[in-house]
Design an enzyme around this catalytic site. Structure first.
Site, PDB file in Angstrom:
ATOM      1  N   LYS A   1       0.859  -1.197   0.000  1.00  0.00           N
ATOM      2  CA  LYS A   1       0.000   0.000   0.000  1.00  0.00           C
ATOM      3  C   LYS A   1       0.888   1.237   0.000  1.00  0.00           C
ATOM      4  O   LYS A   1       1.713   1.423   0.898  1.00  0.00           O
ATOM      5  CB  LYS A   1      -0.886   0.026   1.248  1.00  0.00           C
ATOM      6  CG  LYS A   1      -2.114  -0.859   1.135  1.00  0.00           C
ATOM      7  CD  LYS A   1      -2.929  -0.796   2.402  1.00  0.00           C
ATOM      8  CE  LYS A   1      -3.701   0.496   2.537  1.00  0.00           C
ATOM      9  NZ  LYS A   1      -4.374   0.586   3.867  1.00  0.00           N
ATOM     10  N   ILE A   2       0.657   2.078  -0.987  1.00  0.00           N
ATOM     11  CA  ILE A   2       1.482   3.284  -1.122  1.00  0.00           C
ATOM     12  C   ILE A   2       0.566   4.498  -1.275  1.00  0.00           C
ATOM     13  O   ILE A   2      -0.302   4.519  -2.153  1.00  0.00           O
ATOM     14  CB  ILE A   2       2.396   3.167  -2.367  1.00  0.00           C
ATOM     15  CG1 ILE A   2       3.266   1.906  -2.260  1.00  0.00           C
ATOM     16  CG2 ILE A   2       3.244   4.421  -2.542  1.00  0.00           C
ATOM     17  CD1 ILE A   2       4.155   1.652  -3.468  1.00  0.00           C
TER      18      ILE A   2
END
Ligand code: E4P
Length: 226
Positions: free
Chosen positions: A87-88
């Site tokens: 997750k960015i």
């Protein structure tokens, strides 16, 4: 439709995974904080053991610059497993990192999405999921339904394989609205799903049916022991 649990709580995952039709779990540093100072890598390995590889696990990076994000991602993939969705947050540095990681075949979930432009830019990186923050948008007067609709329209119009994984919910109405607006997936704290089936009207209906049955057949009888 896909449902995921927005939690890293092992007991909740064990308790609810066979009740709700989940396809994965998501976490972020605030969700991890609720678990205390966990043994980070082993904690998620344990979650993988519970869920298996057919379900997805989404873990958020902490670093904010591209180089650090890549290092966080590589460390997660090396120490947990290489199927983890990284997750960015959709920032300039995040977009750069997503593109680089995607070119190496890493699973990516673009997160911290509050605006349409963040969604559209994330689509262009080839991210697997985009996570708009439903409740947080409502809190600041942004209409999350419009953000989801616009993203869904672009996915359909240009045939992106990206899925919208809406996150940040406080009630079940928001969850239903996310799907109605075009979200393919949602990630929800298990408690919200649990509470949605505990409403008094449902319980009263079941209680009334039981009383009617017992009036005819008695308290100890169900259909299986007639
Ligand atoms: C997804 O994992 C998001 O980070 C999360 O749903 C944010 O939700 P919150 O607004 O409840 O913190």
């Amino acid at each position: 439709m896909k449902f995921m649990f927005d939690t890293a709580n092992i007991e909740d995952i064990k308790e609810y995974k066979d009740i709700f039709p989940i396809t994965g779990i998501t976490s972020n540093p605030s969700i991890i904080k609720k678990e205390g100072k966990i043994d980070f890598f082993n904690h998620f390995k344990e979650i993988r053991k519970i869920l298996g590889f057919e379900k997805s696990i989404h873990i958020q990076v902490v670093a904010e610059n591209c180089e650090g994000i890549i290092k966080d991602a590589e460390t997660i993939l090396e120490n947990i497993d290489n199927k983890i969705y990284i997750k960015i947050p959709v920032t300039e540095e995040g977009l750069k990192a997503m593109r680089l990681l995607k070119s190496k075949g890493v699973n990516i979930t673009a997160t911290a999405v509050y605006t349409k432009i963040q969604s559209l830019l994330a689509l262009e990186t080839g991210a697997d999921f985009i996570a708009p923050y439903f409740n947080r948008m409502e809190n600041i007067g942004i209409n999350p339904r419009e953000v989801i609709e616009t993203t869904a329209n672009m996915i359909n119009k240009y045939n992106y394989s990206t899925e919208i994984l809406t996150a940040s919910f406080r009630n079940i109405g928001q969850v239903v609205d996310a799907f109605s607006s075009g979200s393919q997936a949602v990630t929800v704290p298990p408690q919200i799903l649990h509470d949605s089936l505990m409403m008094p009207s449902i319980q009263k209906a079941i209680g009334d049916f039981t009383l009617d049955w017992e009036n005819i057949f008695g308290k100890e009888k169900s259909i299986y022991n007639l």
